[in-house]
Design a protein around this motif. Structure first.
Motif, mmCIF file in Angstrom:
data_model
loop_
_atom_site.group_PDB
_atom_site.id
_atom_site.type_symbol
_atom_site.label_atom_id
_atom_site.label_comp_id
_atom_site.label_asym_id
_atom_site.label_seq_id
_atom_site.Cartn_x
_atom_site.Cartn_y
_atom_site.Cartn_z
ATOM 1 N N TYR B 11 3.410 1.787 -7.009
ATOM 2 C CA TYR B 11 3.870 3.127 -7.129
ATOM 3 C C TYR B 11 3.863 3.315 -8.519
ATOM 4 C CZ TYR B 11 5.800 2.127 -2.277
ATOM 5 O OH TYR B 11 5.702 2.247 -1.041
ATOM 6 N N GLY B 37 14.215 -5.023 -2.318
ATOM 7 C CA GLY B 37 13.240 -4.580 -3.220
ATOM 8 C C GLY B 37 12.089 -5.563 -3.523
ATOM 9 N N ALA B 38 11.882 -6.496 -2.705
ATOM 10 C CA ALA B 38 10.966 -7.448 -2.794
ATOM 11 C C ALA B 38 9.289 -6.979 -2.476
ATOM 12 C CB ALA B 38 10.944 -8.621 -1.755
ATOM 13 N N GLY B 39 9.403 -5.936 -1.637
ATOM 14 C CA GLY B 39 8.151 -5.127 -1.128
ATOM 15 C C GLY B 39 7.951 -5.137 0.482
ATOM 16 N N LYS B 40 9.231 -5.534 1.062
ATOM 17 C CA LYS B 40 8.891 -5.833 2.453
ATOM 18 C C LYS B 40 8.550 -4.690 3.287
ATOM 19 C CE LYS B 40 12.962 -7.415 3.164
ATOM 20 N NZ LYS B 40 13.605 -7.332 1.775
ATOM 21 N N THR B 41 9.363 -3.606 3.233
ATOM 22 C CA THR B 41 9.273 -2.215 3.750
ATOM 23 C C THR B 41 7.656 -1.665 3.348
ATOM 24 O OG1 THR B 41 11.362 -1.853 3.985
ATOM 25 C CG2 THR B 41 9.851 0.157 3.923
ATOM 26 N N THR B 42 7.256 -1.779 2.199
ATOM 27 C CA THR B 42 5.911 -1.226 1.478
ATOM 28 C C THR B 42 4.817 -1.902 2.406
ATOM 29 O OG1 THR B 42 6.912 -1.055 -0.744
ATOM 30 C CG2 THR B 42 4.477 -0.942 -0.339
HETATM 31 N N1 LIG Z 1 8.048 5.538 -2.266
HETATM 32 C C1 LIG Z 1 8.049 4.885 -3.475
HETATM 33 N N2 LIG Z 1 8.094 5.274 -4.719
HETATM 34 C C2 LIG Z 1 8.335 4.512 -5.772
HETATM 35 N N3 LIG Z 1 8.700 3.402 -5.535
HETATM 36 C C3 LIG Z 1 8.907 2.764 -4.630
HETATM 37 C C4 LIG Z 1 8.674 3.642 -3.262
HETATM 38 N N4 LIG Z 1 8.847 2.569 -2.164
HETATM 39 C C5 LIG Z 1 9.593 1.377 -2.543
HETATM 40 N N5 LIG Z 1 9.283 1.600 -4.014
HETATM 41 C C6 LIG Z 1 9.606 0.555 -4.869
HETATM 42 O O1 LIG Z 1 8.769 -0.636 -4.666
HETATM 43 C C7 LIG Z 1 9.503 -2.044 -4.365
HETATM 44 C C8 LIG Z 1 9.545 -2.370 -3.021
HETATM 45 O O2 LIG Z 1 10.349 -1.616 -2.218
HETATM 46 P P1 LIG Z 1 10.470 -2.183 -0.705
HETATM 47 O O3 LIG Z 1 9.033 -2.349 -0.131
HETATM 48 O O4 LIG Z 1 11.265 -0.980 -0.117
HETATM 49 O O5 LIG Z 1 11.391 -3.456 -0.603
HETATM 50 P P2 LIG Z 1 11.995 -4.203 0.529
HETATM 51 O O6 LIG Z 1 11.827 -3.506 1.874
HETATM 52 O O7 LIG Z 1 11.783 -5.511 0.403
HETATM 53 O O8 LIG Z 1 13.685 -3.938 0.102
HETATM 54 C C9 LIG Z 1 10.983 -1.830 -4.954
HETATM 55 O O9 LIG Z 1 11.084 -1.920 -6.464
HETATM 56 C C10 LIG Z 1 10.945 -0.187 -4.724
HETATM 57 O O10 LIG Z 1 11.862 0.349 -5.745
#
Ligand SMILES: Nc1ncnc2c1ncn2[C@@H]1O[C@H](COP(=O)(O)OP(=O)(O)O)[C@@H](O)[C@H]1O
Ligand SMILES: [Mg+2]
Lengths: 278, 305
Positions: B11, B37-42
């Protein structure tokens, strides 16, 4: 196709359960009734405020009353539609509501198309009914110069077509802006700027506002004056003529472009939850 | 089933995923474990085909994600972290809507909706509007919606995080049933207990980097070194040679009367160790085997970075 029909059903359910039909119907209905009544009361109000104001200047006929409604509803109706529909796409993608349908194979063209068809039809029907209601009360309250049902229906149809194009504008803005309020305001600005464009030579035949103008003219020329008002009607009554075919073609092109951009935008924008404003 | 190779996604500010690689075998529950914040949802959003990625490849059932966007719809079911529904619909209406979108016939749609409401225990509540549902009920409805079209790969993003212990157990039980029904489940969580309860394999992710990925059994073997703690009836001067020379003992640490023996291999090592102890002239006051949990691995791996 299954996306289109599924969303058509969903929008109907949403509109009736969130009282969108009721809100828009009440809004247009209220002004359809109250505008001629206000006009009827105008002479006595002005009489009490400015004793001695020449009464001859305040004699209105039915055509004038309907044209007065068109002028008012153009401004108010745009607001109502912008605020009721501004979240139509923005809410869905902001709140992640498209995640399930899209991950189950929903097509964005189907989603956008269903919303346009549904709200376009609903808004047109409500606007048409409101305009006919207004025509009826105008004839009842102001004897003389009845434009006739056919002319009134033609005018109401043009007004309905105008508001259908507003649905396209609001849906487009709702795809463009992440925040619903920003979408609503942008659509309003676009709609309010159009009359200025329409005042340029020949432009009247290529902007949607030409439909409002045509709705006005198709009733003939009304008589009546309100101090400080009526400027629009004066402009509408004379001046350049609208070429119906040119207007229809121009609007068809504009709608096609706006719809394509809306679908393209919805396809390229991130609809996952948490994918924030951009 | 799912093959993720060198997947990277940035991002504006963050590198959310850096060359993430792991494989999910068909028919298993794969845990994707990492702190917030590890990147799981991403990663989930990418695999679900909802967001783009910068580089790497994702293959699902042999199909490349980039080239088979539309072909993969229906193969993958996704339960997002906080599933969003239309609050004015009932659960049953929502499931029917999902069925409409996927083009089921009305009869098949109704049958499937009722079947799934039963599966997730919402038959009664299914007639009420979703707006009034608890988190747990929404999560279960989300599960029903995710498996509506019988996906082969089910993605669950932190399905238990917002739930109370009972709700969590319900979801875990459902996950186990999905696996038994032949589905491959890819489940992200930051809760270790969930992984220990239901996962067959796990990848541990931290700051967008996979720090370990293996089957639970091998992970235990590789990262959890069994330790035998022995307390003698008196303090020793040095680690007895009988113990350090045993073939299954890795090393030993002495602290007064306490000896920690790190084993290479616990089962044969235990017997060998007991023999060695018997030959010592010091008496043994206590003897216990310490089997570290996944939590120890997790803490060790996550803190080592
Ligand atoms: N749409 C977005 N725009 C900018 N940064 C993002 C966005 N979505 C997630 N992030 C960042 O990417 C990193 C991984 O997020 P995420 O995948 O949500 O982690 P998790 O699901 O493991 O908690 C975090 O640092 C988060 O702040
Ligand atoms: Mg997350």
């Amino acid at each position: 196709m299954s996306t289109f029909t599924a969303y058509l059903k969903k929008e109907q359910m949403e509109s009736s359960r969130q009282s969108k039909y009721l809100i828009l119907g009440a809004f247009f209905g209220f002004f359809a009734l109250s505008t001629p009544i206000m006009l009827k009361l105008m002479p006595s109000i002005i009489e009490s405020q400015m004793p001695g104001f020449p009464k001859e200047l305040m004699e209105f006929d039915a055509v004038y009353s309907v044209q007065n409604y068109i002028k008012n509803i153009y401004q108010l109706g745009n607001m109502a539609i912008a605020f009721v529909l501004m979240g139509v796409l923005a809410d869905e993608r902001l709140q992640g509501k498209l995640v399930y349908p899209v991950s189950q194979g929903a097509s964005m063209a189907g989603v956008v198309g269903a919303k346009l068809v549904h709200y376009g039809a609903a808004v047109s029907a409500i606007v048409f009914a409101g305009a006919m209601l207004n025509y009826y009360y105008s004839v009842v309250l102001f004897p003389g110069s009845d434009p006739g049902v056919a002319a009134a229906a033609r005018s109401a149809g043009l007004l309905a077509a105008y508001f259908a194009t507003r649905v396209v504008i609001v849906v487009f803005a709702s795809a463009l802006f992440a925040k619903p309020l920003a979408a609503g305001l942008a659509a309003l600005v676009a709609s309010y700027v159009e009359p200025i464009m329409a005042s340029l030579p020949r432009w009247k035949s290529i902007v949607a506002y030409g439909l409002v103008d045509a709705a006005n003219k198709s009733l003939g020329t009304g008589t009546g004056t309100i101090p400080g008002a009526g400027a629009m009607m004066a402009a509408g009554g004379k001046g350049s003529e609208i070429n119906g075919w040119v207007l229809a073609a121009a609007l068809a092109v504009q709608v096609a472009v706006l719809v394509s951009v809306t679908i393209w935008r919805m396809k390229s924008v991130e609809i996952a939850p948490g994918a924030g404003a951009q | 089933m799912l093959n993720v190779e060198a997947l990277s996604k940035s991002y504006a500010q963050t590198r959310a995923l850096r060359e993430v690689t792991f494989q999910v075998t068909s028919g298993q529950v794969f845990g994707f474990l990492g702190p917030n914040g590890a990147g799981k949802t991403t990663a989930m959003n990418i695999i679900a085909g909802l967001i783009e990625f910068d580089s790497g490849t994702v293959t699902i059932d042999g199909m490349d994600l980039r080239r088979n966007r539309s072909g993969l719809r229906g193969v993958v079911g996704y339960l997002p972290e906080s599933p969003a529904f239309y609050g004015y619909m009932t659960a049953r209406e929502y499931l029917l809507f999902i069925g409409d979108v996927s083009g089921l016939t009305p009869a098949a749609n109704r049958a499937r909706a009722d079947e799934l409401l039963d599966t997730v225990g919402l038959t009664e509540a299914g007639r009420r509007r979703i707006g009034g549902y608890s988190r747990g009920m929404k999560q279960r409805l989300g599960m029903a919606a995710a498996i509506y079209n019988r996906p082969r790969l089910l993605l669950l993003d932190e399905p238990t995080s917002a739930l109370d212990p009972q709700g969590r157990l319900d979801v875990i039980t459902l996950v186990a049933r999905m696996r038994d029904a032949g589905m491959t489940v890819f489940l992200s969580t930051h809760i270790l207990a969930d992984v220990e309860r239901v996962c067959d394999s796990v990848a541990i992710i931290k700051d967008g980097v996979v720090v370990a990925a293996d089957s639970m059994a091998r992970l235990r073997e590789r990262y959890i070194q069994p330790v035998v703690d022995i307390v003698f009836d008196r303090a020793l001067e040095s680690v007895p040679a009988e113990i350090t020379s045993a073939s299954h003992v890795d090393r030993a640490a002495l602290d007064g009367d306490r000896l920690s023996v790190f084993m290479r291999d616990l089962e044969p090592g235990k017997r060998e160790l007991l023999h060695a102890l018997a030959s010592l002239d010091a008496g043994v006051a206590s003897y216990s085997v310490r089997q570290p949990s996944l939590e120890d691995i997790f803490v060790r791996l996550v803190n080592s970075r």
